[in-house]
Enzyme design. Sequence first.
Site, PDB file in Angstrom:
ATOM      1  N   GLU A 279       0.875  -1.158   0.000  1.00 51.09           N
ATOM      2  CA  GLU A 279       0.000   0.000   0.000  1.00 51.09           C
ATOM      3  C   GLU A 279       0.918   1.216   0.000  1.00 51.09           C
ATOM      4  OE1 GLU A 279      -2.770   0.183   3.244  1.00 51.09           O
ATOM      5  OE2 GLU A 279      -3.460   2.156   2.617  1.00 51.09           O
TER       6      GLU A 279
ATOM      7  N   ARG B 192       5.471 -12.681   9.931  1.00 46.72           N
ATOM      8  CA  ARG B 192       6.125 -11.447   9.530  1.00 46.72           C
ATOM      9  C   ARG B 192       7.489 -11.362  10.199  1.00 46.72           C
ATOM     10  NH1 ARG B 192       2.340  -7.860   9.504  1.00 46.72           N
ATOM     11  NH2 ARG B 192       3.562  -5.995   9.477  1.00 46.72           N
TER      12      ARG B 192
ATOM     13  N   LYS C 199       4.340   0.875   9.992  1.00 45.41           N
ATOM     14  CA  LYS C 199       4.445   2.067   9.156  1.00 45.41           C
ATOM     15  C   LYS C 199       3.985   3.303   9.913  1.00 45.41           C
ATOM     16  CE  LYS C 199       3.496   0.170   4.612  1.00 45.41           C
ATOM     17  NZ  LYS C 199       2.364   0.105   3.685  1.00 45.41           N
TER      18      LYS C 199
HETATM   19  P1  ATP Z   1      -0.147  -1.472   6.698  1.00 42.34           P
HETATM   20  O1  ATP Z   1      -1.069  -2.506   6.101  1.00 42.34           O
HETATM   21  O2  ATP Z   1      -0.369  -1.208   8.130  1.00 42.34           O
HETATM   22  O3  ATP Z   1      -0.047  -0.237   5.893  1.00 42.34           O
HETATM   23  P2  ATP Z   1       1.939  -3.293   5.996  1.00 42.34           P
HETATM   24  O4  ATP Z   1       3.308  -3.341   6.565  1.00 42.34           O
HETATM   25  O5  ATP Z   1       1.090  -4.494   6.046  1.00 42.34           O
HETATM   26  O6  ATP Z   1       1.296  -2.064   6.696  1.00 42.34           O
HETATM   27  P3  ATP Z   1       1.614  -3.284   3.159  1.00 42.34           P
HETATM   28  O7  ATP Z   1       2.038  -2.253   2.210  1.00 42.34           O
HETATM   29  O8  ATP Z   1       0.193  -3.669   3.198  1.00 42.34           O
HETATM   30  O9  ATP Z   1       2.081  -2.758   4.540  1.00 42.34           O
HETATM   31  O10 ATP Z   1       2.523  -4.559   2.987  1.00 42.34           O
HETATM   32  C1  ATP Z   1       2.825  -5.108   1.744  1.00 42.34           C
HETATM   33  C2  ATP Z   1       3.201  -6.544   1.902  1.00 42.34           C
HETATM   34  O11 ATP Z   1       4.318  -6.682   2.762  1.00 42.34           O
HETATM   35  C3  ATP Z   1       2.091  -7.378   2.498  1.00 42.34           C
HETATM   36  O12 ATP Z   1       1.966  -8.560   1.730  1.00 42.34           O
HETATM   37  C4  ATP Z   1       2.553  -7.673   3.875  1.00 42.34           C
HETATM   38  O13 ATP Z   1       2.054  -8.901   4.318  1.00 42.34           O
HETATM   39  C5  ATP Z   1       4.075  -7.678   3.727  1.00 42.34           C
HETATM   40  N1  ATP Z   1       4.724  -7.303   4.981  1.00 42.34           N
HETATM   41  C6  ATP Z   1       4.506  -6.207   5.704  1.00 42.34           C
HETATM   42  N2  ATP Z   1       5.243  -6.206   6.827  1.00 42.34           N
HETATM   43  C7  ATP Z   1       5.981  -7.342   6.814  1.00 42.34           C
HETATM   44  C8  ATP Z   1       6.942  -7.940   7.700  1.00 42.34           C
HETATM   45  N3  ATP Z   1       7.296  -7.345   8.839  1.00 42.34           N
HETATM   46  N4  ATP Z   1       7.479  -9.120   7.353  1.00 42.34           N
HETATM   47  C9  ATP Z   1       7.127  -9.713   6.210  1.00 42.34           C
HETATM   48  N5  ATP Z   1       6.234  -9.222   5.336  1.00 42.34           N
HETATM   49  C10 ATP Z   1       5.648  -8.054   5.628  1.00 42.34           C
END
Ligand code: ATP
Length: 571
Positions: A45, A272, A282
Amino acid sequence: MNDHKANHREQAGEQASVNFIEAIINEELKEGKNDGRVHTRFPPEPNGYLHIGHAKSILLNFGLAQKYNGKFNLRFDDTNPTKEEQEYVDSILEDVKWLGADWEDRLFFTSDYFDRLYEWAEKIILDGKAYVDDQPAEVISEQRGTPTQPGTESPFRNRTPEENLDLFRRMKAGEFADGEKVLRAKIDMASPNMHMRDPVMYRIMHAHHHRTGDKWCIYPMYDWAHGESDYIEGITHSICTLEFEVHRPLYDWFVDQIREGEYRPRQIEFARLNLSYTVMSKRKLLELVKEEYVNGWDDPRMPTISGLRRRGYTPESLKLFAEKVGVAKRDNVIDVALLEHSIREDLNKKAHRVMAVLEPVRVIITNYPEGQVEEMETENNPEDPSAGTRKIPFSKVIYIEKNDFMTDPPRKFFRLGPGREVRLKGAYIIKCEDYKVNDETGEVEEIYCTYDPDSRSGMEGSKRKVKGTLHWVSAQHALDAEVRLFDRLFMKEDPEDVEEGKDYKSNLNPDSLKVLNGCKVEPGLKNAVAGDKYQFQRLGYFCVDKDSTAEKPVFNRTVPLRDSWAKMKGR
Ligand code: ATP
Ligand code: MG
């Protein structure tokens, strides 16, 4: 192998030969599922910069595509116009590219699918499986019930498909204000899975979108848009983090409403990545940037990809790290020492060794001829003979580190002190005869030494051994530099471990940045450009910062040399 053992192997930095996702894929390939296709994606995102957790996910998804001769898509999940910005899109593109994950011509945006999603929503309405609800968000939320108590059905739940279609079209046409209506899937308000209790599919938001402009005033929710986007792109394995496990039945439900034929993308969850001594959310990273606890998203103390890059991390080191961490099914916290170990492993092979003195004190070699300069030939990297050699100038006045000299050293101090001898790396053995102390500060200002002309490194007669070897630079040739040293951004392994009434920011390390001015580096570094990486002898790995100028090079310390992870393993 059970998870527990797998985690242990991962923690120990060993690589399991096949991770659990690969095991799933192997099984499917045997059954001939998806005609043997493997197609993954990374769906960020664009509401912030990517961090090392995202790097893990990118490398996993791209790595699977590579391993199975498949494809990897990059898709921006841009369904929330109020939080998303072009700056984030640009930084994400740069970071994914830098990591080497190649999406080829498959760069997509969920917003590209808004029309298709809308048409499918109309179809689901006509199938009697979605309805327009006029209730405000708070009421809908209350009616959802609790995990142990079923929810309450909305009074609007049994509108006819015709009425729903009409209202939905009017929602799209902009007849209603934000929050006045939503479209909900009609699933099961009594489901033990809260996500199945008539989740919202569309909300009204009169907001400008960075790509679709003002075309839309209704926007699809994540759960609805995500699986359908995977379906549109022919994704076979939709890999996400564990918190989405409970969303999986909904993911499947949505895809089942619209799919034709056998194919359905499969959601697989993994743990994660969490790292010690840092935060990864984030929201928190944004807060650190906005409230200026750090100097921007790419501050070298940040766990962002741009921060790590600026700090001196290489894509290869992050790959090494990701491999060592492995793919786990249970949440765990990885020791940041493993990350540091990975960059040392990579740079040890690549980085040229150079001399830099961070806190210099002058040494005058009293018996060295005035005005004489000798060029000392030295290896660029003992780990890599192909790196060649270079010459460094030696002269009568040099700098060494202040802390390499003591006026009254203990016996085991194998550095310089009155009457003691050391070797200057790649040059001569010197002996301390005297020193001068500044009357005001009490600090040692100058050290007077003699050198042994027969002790030149690599020459006949240089066989004589002394205990200590010091790095140095020739005073008249040295360049002035700024060096930035970093410590952990947080003082606690778990920054969330706080006293009552405080938050993670109370664990910020006030000494995480130390700027040294007046450092002296060897003259060959004058041509170094931002991103160049070196090992400063005895001090660690350093990287030229983007703030560097020809007049004043600026170096970031990536990591010190001491490797606590290797030590832990060696024990
Ligand atoms: P948010 O949804 O709160 O904005 P997010 O870290 O989930 O934060 P996204 O941009 O939705 O951000 O994440 C993109 C991809 O990265 C998703 O598939 C998510 O599962 C993966 N991802 C995010 N954080 C981690 C992490 N700490 N370890 C592994 N994969 C992650
Ligand atoms: Mg997310």
